[in-house]
Design an enzyme around this catalytic site. Sequence first.
Site, mmCIF file in Angstrom:
data_model
loop_
_atom_site.group_PDB
_atom_site.id
_atom_site.type_symbol
_atom_site.label_atom_id
_atom_site.label_comp_id
_atom_site.label_asym_id
_atom_site.label_seq_id
_atom_site.Cartn_x
_atom_site.Cartn_y
_atom_site.Cartn_z
ATOM 1 N N GLU A 1 -5.133 -3.761 -2.236
ATOM 2 C CA GLU A 1 -6.547 -3.483 -2.350
ATOM 3 C C GLU A 1 -6.741 -2.203 -1.495
ATOM 4 O O GLU A 1 -7.888 -1.549 -1.425
ATOM 5 C CB GLU A 1 -7.426 -4.579 -1.798
ATOM 6 C CG GLU A 1 -6.724 -5.061 -0.519
ATOM 7 C CD GLU A 1 -5.619 -6.016 -0.177
ATOM 8 O OE1 GLU A 1 -4.731 -5.894 -1.067
ATOM 9 O OE2 GLU A 1 -5.947 -7.056 0.545
ATOM 10 N N LYS B 1 -1.259 -7.095 -9.551
ATOM 11 C CA LYS B 1 -2.182 -6.904 -8.467
ATOM 12 C C LYS B 1 -2.081 -5.710 -7.940
ATOM 13 O O LYS B 1 -1.147 -5.822 -6.694
ATOM 14 C CB LYS B 1 -2.299 -8.137 -7.712
ATOM 15 C CG LYS B 1 -3.628 -8.069 -6.925
ATOM 16 C CD LYS B 1 -3.554 -9.137 -5.407
ATOM 17 C CE LYS B 1 -2.906 -8.317 -4.482
ATOM 18 N NZ LYS B 1 -3.619 -7.263 -3.921
ATOM 19 N N CYS C 1 9.398 1.568 3.340
ATOM 20 C CA CYS C 1 10.273 0.106 3.649
ATOM 21 C C CYS C 1 11.739 0.754 3.954
ATOM 22 O O CYS C 1 12.397 0.024 4.439
ATOM 23 C CB CYS C 1 10.260 -1.070 2.355
ATOM 24 S SG CYS C 1 11.097 -0.083 1.052
ATOM 25 N N SER D 1 5.184 -7.067 3.313
ATOM 26 C CA SER D 1 5.384 -7.550 4.856
ATOM 27 C C SER D 1 6.325 -8.921 4.664
ATOM 28 O O SER D 1 6.104 -9.542 3.560
ATOM 29 C CB SER D 1 4.198 -7.431 5.620
ATOM 30 O OG SER D 1 3.488 -8.561 5.176
ATOM 31 N N GLU E 1 9.268 -4.379 13.088
ATOM 32 C CA GLU E 1 8.798 -3.135 12.035
ATOM 33 C C GLU E 1 7.433 -2.601 12.772
ATOM 34 O O GLU E 1 6.458 -3.105 12.589
ATOM 35 C CB GLU E 1 8.684 -3.786 10.680
ATOM 36 C CG GLU E 1 8.001 -2.579 9.716
ATOM 37 C CD GLU E 1 8.274 -3.140 8.244
ATOM 38 O OE1 GLU E 1 7.561 -4.208 8.022
ATOM 39 O OE2 GLU E 1 8.633 -2.461 7.307
ATOM 40 N N PHE F 1 0.815 -1.324 0.162
ATOM 41 C CA PHE F 1 0.032 -0.064 -0.079
ATOM 42 C C PHE F 1 0.821 1.116 0.053
ATOM 43 O O PHE F 1 0.251 2.366 -0.322
ATOM 44 C CB PHE F 1 -0.998 -0.072 1.292
ATOM 45 C CG PHE F 1 -0.338 0.371 2.579
ATOM 46 C CD1 PHE F 1 -0.096 1.653 2.768
ATOM 47 C CD2 PHE F 1 0.098 -0.526 3.339
ATOM 48 C CE1 PHE F 1 0.640 1.893 4.249
ATOM 49 C CE2 PHE F 1 0.588 -0.213 4.597
ATOM 50 C CZ PHE F 1 0.968 1.066 4.891
HETATM 51 P P1 NAD Z 1 1.134 -6.827 2.916
HETATM 52 O O1 NAD Z 1 2.090 -7.823 2.809
HETATM 53 O O2 NAD Z 1 0.225 -6.627 4.050
HETATM 54 O O3 NAD Z 1 0.406 -6.732 1.457
HETATM 55 C C1 NAD Z 1 1.495 -6.775 0.420
HETATM 56 C C2 NAD Z 1 0.546 -7.636 -0.779
HETATM 57 O O4 NAD Z 1 0.399 -8.810 -0.413
HETATM 58 C C3 NAD Z 1 -1.027 -6.784 -0.956
HETATM 59 O O5 NAD Z 1 -0.853 -6.671 -2.427
HETATM 60 C C4 NAD Z 1 -1.888 -7.975 -0.341
HETATM 61 O O6 NAD Z 1 -3.155 -7.782 -1.008
HETATM 62 C C5 NAD Z 1 -1.234 -9.052 -0.262
HETATM 63 N N1 NAD Z 1 -1.232 -9.964 0.721
HETATM 64 C C6 NAD Z 1 -1.617 -9.461 2.039
HETATM 65 N N2 NAD Z 1 -1.536 -10.656 2.920
HETATM 66 C C7 NAD Z 1 -1.735 -11.758 2.146
HETATM 67 C C8 NAD Z 1 -1.694 -13.025 2.452
HETATM 68 N N3 NAD Z 1 -1.815 -13.670 3.628
HETATM 69 N N4 NAD Z 1 -1.455 -13.972 1.220
HETATM 70 C C9 NAD Z 1 -1.466 -13.391 0.040
HETATM 71 N N5 NAD Z 1 -1.113 -12.062 -0.447
HETATM 72 C C10 NAD Z 1 -1.536 -11.219 0.930
HETATM 73 O O7 NAD Z 1 2.007 -5.297 3.103
HETATM 74 P P2 NAD Z 1 1.519 -3.997 3.100
HETATM 75 O O8 NAD Z 1 0.867 -3.614 4.414
HETATM 76 O O9 NAD Z 1 0.744 -3.534 1.863
HETATM 77 O O10 NAD Z 1 2.842 -3.097 2.914
HETATM 78 C C11 NAD Z 1 3.432 -2.877 4.069
HETATM 79 C C12 NAD Z 1 4.982 -3.630 3.900
HETATM 80 O O11 NAD Z 1 5.202 -3.666 2.825
HETATM 81 C C13 NAD Z 1 5.767 -3.320 5.107
HETATM 82 O O12 NAD Z 1 6.186 -4.490 5.661
HETATM 83 C C14 NAD Z 1 6.897 -2.710 4.280
HETATM 84 O O13 NAD Z 1 8.269 -2.771 4.754
HETATM 85 C C15 NAD Z 1 6.975 -3.432 3.035
HETATM 86 N N6 NAD Z 1 7.640 -2.988 2.029
HETATM 87 C C16 NAD Z 1 8.789 -3.526 1.487
HETATM 88 C C17 NAD Z 1 9.440 -2.776 0.429
HETATM 89 C C18 NAD Z 1 10.853 -3.407 0.161
HETATM 90 O O14 NAD Z 1 11.406 -2.771 -0.836
HETATM 91 N N7 NAD Z 1 11.558 -4.057 0.763
HETATM 92 C C19 NAD Z 1 8.784 -1.756 -0.240
HETATM 93 C C20 NAD Z 1 7.681 -1.332 0.093
HETATM 94 C C21 NAD Z 1 7.044 -1.872 1.223
#
Ligand code: NAD
Length: 506
Positions: free
Chosen positions: A184, A181, A289, A234, A393, A157
């Site tokens: 959401e 994708k 991140c 994450s 985090e 997000f």
């Molecule tokens: P998230 O892991 O909740 O969601 C990321 C994506 O995965 C979304 O598109 C979501 O729909 C999908 N998703 C979520 N739970 C899922 C599951 N159980 N099974 C399958 N798909 C699932 O992450 P977020 O809250 O949207 O973003 C924040 C996180 O992203 C933080 O941990 C941040 O550090 C990380 N991030 C990392 C980088 C990097 O370059 N390493 C960059 C940006 C964000």
Amino acid sequence: MTDTAAAPRLLENYVAGAWRPAAHASGTLDVINPATGAPLARVPLSGSEDLNAAVSAATAALPSWRAVSTIARAQTLFALRARLDARREDLARSVSTEMGKTIADARAEVARMIEMVEAATAIPTTMQGYVLEDVSRGIDAMTIRQPVGVCAAIVPFNFPAMVPFWFLPFAIACGNTFVLKPSEQVPLTQQIAFEELHALNLPPGVVNLVNGGREVVESMLEHPDIHAISFVGSAPVARIVYERAARAGKRVQALGGAKNHMVVMPDAVIDKTVEGIIGSAFGAAGQRCMAGSVLVTVGAAHERLLPALVRATEGLSVGNGLEEATDVGPVISCAARDRIEGYLERALAEGARLPVDGRSLPGPASGLSPEGAFIGPTIVEAVTPEMEIAREEVFGPVLAVIHVASLDEAIAIVNASRFGNGTSIFTESGASVRRYQHEVEAGMIGVNIGVAAPVAFFPFSGWKDSFLGDLHAHGRDGVEFYTRKKTITSRYYSDGQGSEAYFIES
Ligand code: NAD
């Protein structure tokens, strides 16, 4: 975009060159403006059949897109760059509205999104292979790069514009087709990006967008016709994606969570260091991140830095990110705010102090919407490396401060983290920098730079739990990820040389 529309529109997917309603959605989610609580749109939670339709379109488009010359594909990206450039402000306002970050941060994000397209226009150079004449007498060898196939990306997000573009431009530049994708929670900005992609008149199916959540992701991981998966999000989900996609035989890169340390040496230039730390810890309300979330002060740096840092933090204005004067916008949701407050309560219970406590924001008189997901910048002091606030985090505007006596101790703390996304050192000493960059276990290093942000021509990503895979995002790694290498060894007999025994020189 506006959040005053009476009935929030239901978003559509983009499949086979057209906008289409999700036909198999299990439901919808409201997309919420985190500054006001107002619904902006409804996003479908598409089903696996919706994903299948997008993958079929991407599969059908592969032969014709791959056959487009590399130079023509680059020209398509030049056209995309021009179209996105014309929509910069729309994109930035969309990012700020749906994600909450300040409009200045959102404009910077859109600039980086466009830089990714610019880097991908170099594909006629960056996709080149290599040739060696006479590996044996009269025999030449060459390695060429070819597209991988149908590539998919799953994104978080916090960068609704930029992160999808760490992948899409490089993937299609290399001749692949693509399924995105979006998160959401923030699906609106990519609707604008795909309007511009649509206007390019690409062959139908070259780029596709499927809105949704877990069901779409799980279908992607198993889909036999998806050849490469890029994930950003994450750490726990990164691991699921990495393991399942790899088990299904796919190429995969999974960028996960982070806990980034900023080390300040006693000789740091304090006013500039304060600026760097503030931007890093509190920019995008700490939801990057690359956000610096642990400050490690070395020796006398602590006393030199802390008073100025506290003053500057107290001076930050919290508000709706769309207002130009706002320094810190809301976090993504009220649930995220409550989660962050939970971390602060547990830090206090473990013995930490809060010299700046963002939980006590001014009331509605300040103009903040009571429905907004606001939490102010917070400094947590008297932190030890074992505390939860130093290890996990938080993903909010929270900076934990640890004081140590030496650079050795600082490096040990950084390297003890299970994450290794990014880290910064603030010092004027070349020797300290040399040691730091040599010894720390992280993928991105800033030297007097608070956020060692992605640069399109270089690879970007972390180490350890912050990244699972081999090839990082964009830069040369992006081209490696999106191409398969093929090595051809050849000879011709009619030139009189190729009849020598293969690899045996006389
Ligand atoms: P998230 O892991 O909740 O969601 C990321 C994506 O995965 C979304 O598109 C979501 O729909 C999908 N998703 C979520 N739970 C899922 C599951 N159980 N099974 C399958 N798909 C699932 O992450 P977020 O809250 O949207 O973003 C924040 C996180 O992203 C933080 O941990 C941040 O550090 C990380 N991030 C990392 C980088 C990097 O370059 N390493 C960059 C940006 C964000």
